[in-house]
Scaffold this motif. Structure first.
Motif, PDB file in Angstrom:
ATOM      1  N   ASN A 185     -28.737  14.265   0.035  1.00 34.61           N
ATOM      2  CA  ASN A 185     -28.296  14.079   1.421  1.00 34.61           C
ATOM      3  C   ASN A 185     -27.803  12.664   1.681  1.00 34.61           C
ATOM      4  O   ASN A 185     -26.918  12.427   2.502  1.00 34.61           O
ATOM      5  CB  ASN A 185     -29.433  14.420   2.392  1.00 34.61           C
ATOM      6  CG  ASN A 185     -29.573  15.908   2.616  1.00 34.61           C
ATOM      7  OD1 ASN A 185     -28.786  16.702   2.093  1.00 34.61           O
ATOM      8  ND2 ASN A 185     -30.568  16.305   3.390  1.00 34.61           N
ATOM      9  N   CYS A 186     -28.378  11.696   0.976  1.00 34.49           N
ATOM     10  CA  CYS A 186     -27.932  10.304   1.116  1.00 34.49           C
ATOM     11  C   CYS A 186     -26.487  10.172   0.628  1.00 34.49           C
ATOM     12  O   CYS A 186     -25.666   9.506   1.269  1.00 34.49           O
ATOM     13  CB  CYS A 186     -28.853   9.376   0.332  1.00 34.49           C
ATOM     14  SG  CYS A 186     -28.498   7.626   0.563  1.00 34.49           S
ATOM     15  N   VAL A 187     -26.173  10.812  -0.494  1.00 36.39           N
ATOM     16  CA  VAL A 187     -24.797  10.801  -1.004  1.00 36.39           C
ATOM     17  C   VAL A 187     -23.857  11.430   0.009  1.00 36.39           C
ATOM     18  O   VAL A 187     -22.757  10.923   0.272  1.00 36.39           O
ATOM     19  CB  VAL A 187     -24.716  11.545  -2.351  1.00 36.39           C
ATOM     20  CG1 VAL A 187     -23.261  11.675  -2.807  1.00 36.39           C
ATOM     21  CG2 VAL A 187     -25.538  10.827  -3.420  1.00 36.39           C
ATOM     22  N   HIS A 188     -24.301  12.536   0.623  1.00 37.04           N
ATOM     23  CA  HIS A 188     -23.470  13.210   1.630  1.00 37.04           C
ATOM     24  C   HIS A 188     -23.278  12.317   2.862  1.00 37.04           C
ATOM     25  O   HIS A 188     -22.191  12.285   3.461  1.00 37.04           O
ATOM     26  CB  HIS A 188     -24.122  14.536   2.019  1.00 37.04           C
ATOM     27  CG  HIS A 188     -23.266  15.393   2.902  1.00 37.04           C
ATOM     28  ND1 HIS A 188     -22.010  15.835   2.531  1.00 37.04           N
ATOM     29  CD2 HIS A 188     -23.479  15.879   4.156  1.00 37.04           C
ATOM     30  CE1 HIS A 188     -21.487  16.556   3.507  1.00 37.04           C
ATOM     31  NE2 HIS A 188     -22.364  16.598   4.500  1.00 37.04           N
ATOM     32  N   ALA A 189     -24.322  11.585   3.237  1.00 37.08           N
ATOM     33  CA  ALA A 189     -24.230  10.680   4.388  1.00 37.08           C
ATOM     34  C   ALA A 189     -23.181   9.599   4.162  1.00 37.08           C
ATOM     35  O   ALA A 189     -22.465   9.200   5.085  1.00 37.08           O
ATOM     36  CB  ALA A 189     -25.591  10.050   4.675  1.00 37.08           C
ATOM     37  N   MET A 190     -23.091   9.119   2.917  1.00 31.46           N
ATOM     38  CA  MET A 190     -22.079   8.111   2.589  1.00 31.46           C
ATOM     39  C   MET A 190     -20.666   8.656   2.824  1.00 31.46           C
ATOM     40  O   MET A 190     -19.780   7.945   3.304  1.00 31.46           O
ATOM     41  CB  MET A 190     -22.215   7.671   1.121  1.00 31.46           C
ATOM     42  CG  MET A 190     -23.568   7.109   0.756  1.00 31.46           C
ATOM     43  SD  MET A 190     -23.910   5.541   1.562  1.00 31.46           S
ATOM     44  CE  MET A 190     -25.564   5.218   0.937  1.00 31.46           C
ATOM     45  N   VAL A 211     -25.486  10.097  18.938  1.00 30.45           N
ATOM     46  CA  VAL A 211     -26.154  11.293  18.423  1.00 30.45           C
ATOM     47  C   VAL A 211     -25.773  11.507  16.964  1.00 30.45           C
ATOM     48  O   VAL A 211     -26.624  11.758  16.100  1.00 30.45           O
ATOM     49  CB  VAL A 211     -25.779  12.534  19.266  1.00 30.45           C
ATOM     50  CG1 VAL A 211     -26.410  13.792  18.671  1.00 30.45           C
ATOM     51  CG2 VAL A 211     -26.218  12.366  20.714  1.00 30.45           C
ATOM     52  N   ALA A 212     -24.482  11.404  16.673  1.00 29.58           N
ATOM     53  CA  ALA A 212     -24.007  11.581  15.301  1.00 29.58           C
ATOM     54  C   ALA A 212     -24.566  10.501  14.386  1.00 29.58           C
ATOM     55  O   ALA A 212     -24.957  10.767  13.248  1.00 29.58           O
ATOM     56  CB  ALA A 212     -22.480  11.573  15.282  1.00 29.58           C
ATOM     57  N   ILE A 213     -24.619   9.263  14.878  1.00 28.36           N
ATOM     58  CA  ILE A 213     -25.149   8.150  14.088  1.00 28.36           C
ATOM     59  C   ILE A 213     -26.614   8.395  13.735  1.00 28.36           C
ATOM     60  O   ILE A 213     -27.043   8.212  12.587  1.00 28.36           O
ATOM     61  CB  ILE A 213     -24.982   6.821  14.855  1.00 28.36           C
ATOM     62  CG1 ILE A 213     -23.512   6.396  14.847  1.00 28.36           C
ATOM     63  CG2 ILE A 213     -25.852   5.722  14.255  1.00 28.36           C
ATOM     64  CD1 ILE A 213     -23.206   5.235  15.761  1.00 28.36           C
ATOM     65  N   ASP A 214     -27.403   8.842  14.715  1.00 28.81           N
ATOM     66  CA  ASP A 214     -28.815   9.129  14.463  1.00 28.81           C
ATOM     67  C   ASP A 214     -28.983  10.211  13.404  1.00 28.81           C
ATOM     68  O   ASP A 214     -29.885  10.150  12.559  1.00 28.81           O
ATOM     69  CB  ASP A 214     -29.516   9.552  15.758  1.00 28.81           C
ATOM     70  CG  ASP A 214     -29.694   8.394  16.726  1.00 28.81           C
ATOM     71  OD1 ASP A 214     -29.591   7.233  16.277  1.00 28.81           O
ATOM     72  OD2 ASP A 214     -29.919   8.646  17.916  1.00 28.81           O
ATOM     73  N   CYS A 215     -28.117  11.231  13.471  1.00 24.90           N
ATOM     74  CA  CYS A 215     -28.192  12.315  12.486  1.00 24.90           C
ATOM     75  C   CYS A 215     -27.875  11.814  11.080  1.00 24.90           C
ATOM     76  O   CYS A 215     -28.547  12.181  10.106  1.00 24.90           O
ATOM     77  CB  CYS A 215     -27.219  13.435  12.869  1.00 24.90           C
ATOM     78  SG  CYS A 215     -27.912  14.623  14.020  1.00 24.90           S
ATOM     79  N   VAL A 216     -26.844  10.986  10.946  1.00 22.84           N
ATOM     80  CA  VAL A 216     -26.461  10.472   9.622  1.00 22.84           C
ATOM     81  C   VAL A 216     -27.559   9.570   9.063  1.00 22.84           C
ATOM     82  O   VAL A 216     -27.859   9.603   7.859  1.00 22.84           O
ATOM     83  CB  VAL A 216     -25.114   9.727   9.702  1.00 22.84           C
ATOM     84  CG1 VAL A 216     -24.795   9.044   8.375  1.00 22.84           C
ATOM     85  CG2 VAL A 216     -23.994  10.696  10.058  1.00 22.84           C
ATOM     86  N   ILE A 217     -28.185   8.765   9.918  1.00 25.61           N
ATOM     87  CA  ILE A 217     -29.304   7.924   9.468  1.00 25.61           C
ATOM     88  C   ILE A 217     -30.438   8.801   8.938  1.00 25.61           C
ATOM     89  O   ILE A 217     -31.005   8.543   7.864  1.00 25.61           O
ATOM     90  CB  ILE A 217     -29.801   7.024  10.622  1.00 25.61           C
ATOM     91  CG1 ILE A 217     -28.754   5.939  10.938  1.00 25.61           C
ATOM     92  CG2 ILE A 217     -31.140   6.380  10.266  1.00 25.61           C
ATOM     93  CD1 ILE A 217     -29.085   5.093  12.155  1.00 25.61           C
TER      94      ILE A 217
END
Length: 542
Positions: free
Chosen positions: A184-189, A169-175
């Motif tokens: 948001n991409c920077v935050h995902a990193m 679930v967490a992985i899907d959210c980060v993707i």
């Protein structure tokens, strides 16, 4: 999920080819059931999509979603208590290729309706699916949508940080977070470290999103941190086009090329003209060149890079730590006699390499069985037919193959790894005795995985070849974080047998961009049109 499940089942059947016909039929029946189930679901989602698009056309995009959900429920296309999942999935069919059917007006109307659902606010899985859905439409996302994805992802990761059940679930959210916007991409990193995950889809999605948002520093940080997740051709094409269309200087271009080199990128043919234009911009002249097996360029006389000493030492350490030890199940060394065999082999290798390193290590059984076998009925009835090899035939085949390829003219210190029953092979035993100054034999116990001994001996010196037709797939999974390093070593050190007769030697250099120390010469590899050969361009500063 269906594709993964059927792949695992088919792999199981392939690996356990001794399964009874009944067991095999049961597994194949289960695969068919899963496939039919997936087809039915896809058909249902396609119907939902068609109903929504028809309603959009009738109302000029002003859809009354409550009435539409009631209609879909009556048609048994959705369930009233979780309609959100099916509405979103309907436009993510074909791996998201149906997203183009959603325009800005339909997107805003749909997401504004879905986000009011109690499921989205109370159910983490539903919330992650929602974030994943809207991330596919980054051109339509406004700051409010981007902020919602970010907040949802933070809540889910913080709530389930130590709960393995919720990892996906967490992985899907980060993707979804990485796809949604540049910030948001920077935050995902940053969240990647918190996830502590090496999920392949996650890493590839983050690399792809960083390229999409032109966050190339983050792209290369990821490829350095996860070197075994290679660039795919689409990513490489985007980066090359970025270099060509931007005003970045030579130093920045070299940094990108060095990252390509680090990832062993070989360019597709259609990128050749673009790369030539890039290099012309920096006053480099290109020349088609021939690179021999040792890596010598016919145009400039420079030698291309081999596997570095540091990488080779890391691989030796990793191999000894993960594989060549008595705790590893590949060694079958759980009993005292196997442990004794390991000790004897260490002493044997030390003695054989006292005055000179090994030139060649041969997997004796592998080359002997590189011959045609008789196909006979299986007396155990576990399978219908089995291969049967005649001992005299494989003994003769091993000797003829070695003599045909003149190994005693090419190598001075040869080690063959075999098993104890091979002591009864008269022709091979006589050959080793006749060439005892050049060739020795180490016999393992018949149940030992002799592959481990072949690889361990071959790794002792960077100039040692191994002769085997094995692909060593088991060792890629055992080596965990460094499987690609092992592949690189194999590609430059393993001799194969072609047509069961001829030894094919590998190139001794790496297929990657080579940049000279003074930055004035670059060698860039390209696949030919059918991906069977590597062509090289030599670029020199004018």
């Amino acid at each position: 999920m269906f594709a993964l499940t059927t792949h695992l089942m088919r792999s199981y059947i392939t690996r356990h080819n001794c399964l009874s016909n009944v067991s095999t039929k049961r597994l194949l029946s289960q695969i068919k059931f899963l496939k039919d189930q997936q087809l039915r679901r896809d058909a249902k989602l396609q119907s939902i999509q068609e109903v929504v698009l028809q309603k959009k056309s009738e109302t000029n995009g002003n859809i009354n979603w409550q009435q539409l959900v009631t209609q879909l429920t009556q048609q048994r296309l959705v369930f009233k208590h979780n309609y959100e999942f099916d509405l979103m999935a309907a436009f993510l069919l074909n791996n998201g290729n149906d997203c183009h059917k959603v325009d800005h007006k339909l997107f805003k109307s749909l997401v504004n309706y879905i986000k009011l659902s109690p499921n989205i606010t109370n159910n983490c899985i539903a919330a992650s699916r929602y974030c994943h859905f809207i991330s596919h439409f980054s051109d339509f996302i406004d700051s409010t949508d981007a902020q919602l994805i970010r907040q949802t992802t933070d809540v889910i990761i913080n709530k389930y940080e130590d709960n393995k059940v919720a990892d996906q679930v967490a992985i899907d959210c980060v993707i979804g977070l990485a796809k949604s916007s540049k910030d948001n991409c920077v935050h995902a990193m940053k969240l990647l470290n918190q996830l502590k995950s090496n999920d392949k889809n996650l890493i590839i999605s983050l690399i792809d999103s960083s390229i999409k948002h032109k966050l190339f520093d983050h792209t290369f940080d990821l490829t350095k941190k996860y070197p075994d997740f290679k660039f795919d051709d689409k990513m490489i094409g985007k980066l090359v086009e970025y270099i060509n269309n931007s005003n970045i200087g030579f130093d920045q271009t070299l940094d990108i090329f060095r990252n390509f080199s680090f990832n062993l990128v070989v360019f597709e043919t259609h990128l050749k003209d673009i790369i030539i234009e890039i290099m012309k911009r920096f006053e480099f002249k290109e020349m088609n060149t021939i690179v021999d097996r040792k890596g010598l360029c016919s145009s400039c006389g420079q030698t291309l890079d081999k596997l570095s000493t540091e990488d080779h030492q890391n691989l030796i350490y990793l191999f000894k730590d993960k594989i060549f030890n008595k705790q590893n199940d590949l060694m079958m060394a759980s009993f005292s006699e196997y442990e004794k065999e390991l000790e004897n082999f260490h002493k044997f290798i030390k003695k054989q390499t006292t005055n000179r390193p090994l030139d060649l290590v041969i997997d004796g059984l592998n080359i002997a069985f590189a011959t045609h076998a008789d196909i006979v009925e299986d007396k155990s009835q576990l399978r219908k037919y089995v291969y049967r090899y005649d001992r005299e035939v494989i003994d003769r085949n091993a000797v003829e193959m070695l003599l045909r390829n003149n190994i005693f003219d090419k190598f001075d210190n040869i080690l063959m790894i075999g098993r104890r029953h091979m002591k009864n092979w008269k022709l091979l035993t006589n050959l080793i005795w006749d060439h005892r100054k050049q060739m020795t034999m180490f016999y393992t116990m018949d149940k030992t995985r002799d592959d481990c001994y072949t690889l361990y001996a071959g790794l002792q010196n960077p100039n040692t070849y191994i002769l085997s037709g094995d692909f060593y797939r088991d060792y890629l999974t055992k080596l965990e974080i460094k499987p690609y390093l092992f592949k690189r070593w194999l590609r430059t050190h393993q001799i194969f047998i072609q047509n069961k007769k001829i030894m094919i030697y590998p190139d001794q250099f790496e297929y990657k961009i080579n940049i000279s120390k003074d930055n004035k010469t670059l060698h860039i590899p390209f696949n030919n049109s059918d991906n069977t050969l590597i062509n090289w361009l030599c670029f020199q500063k004018q």
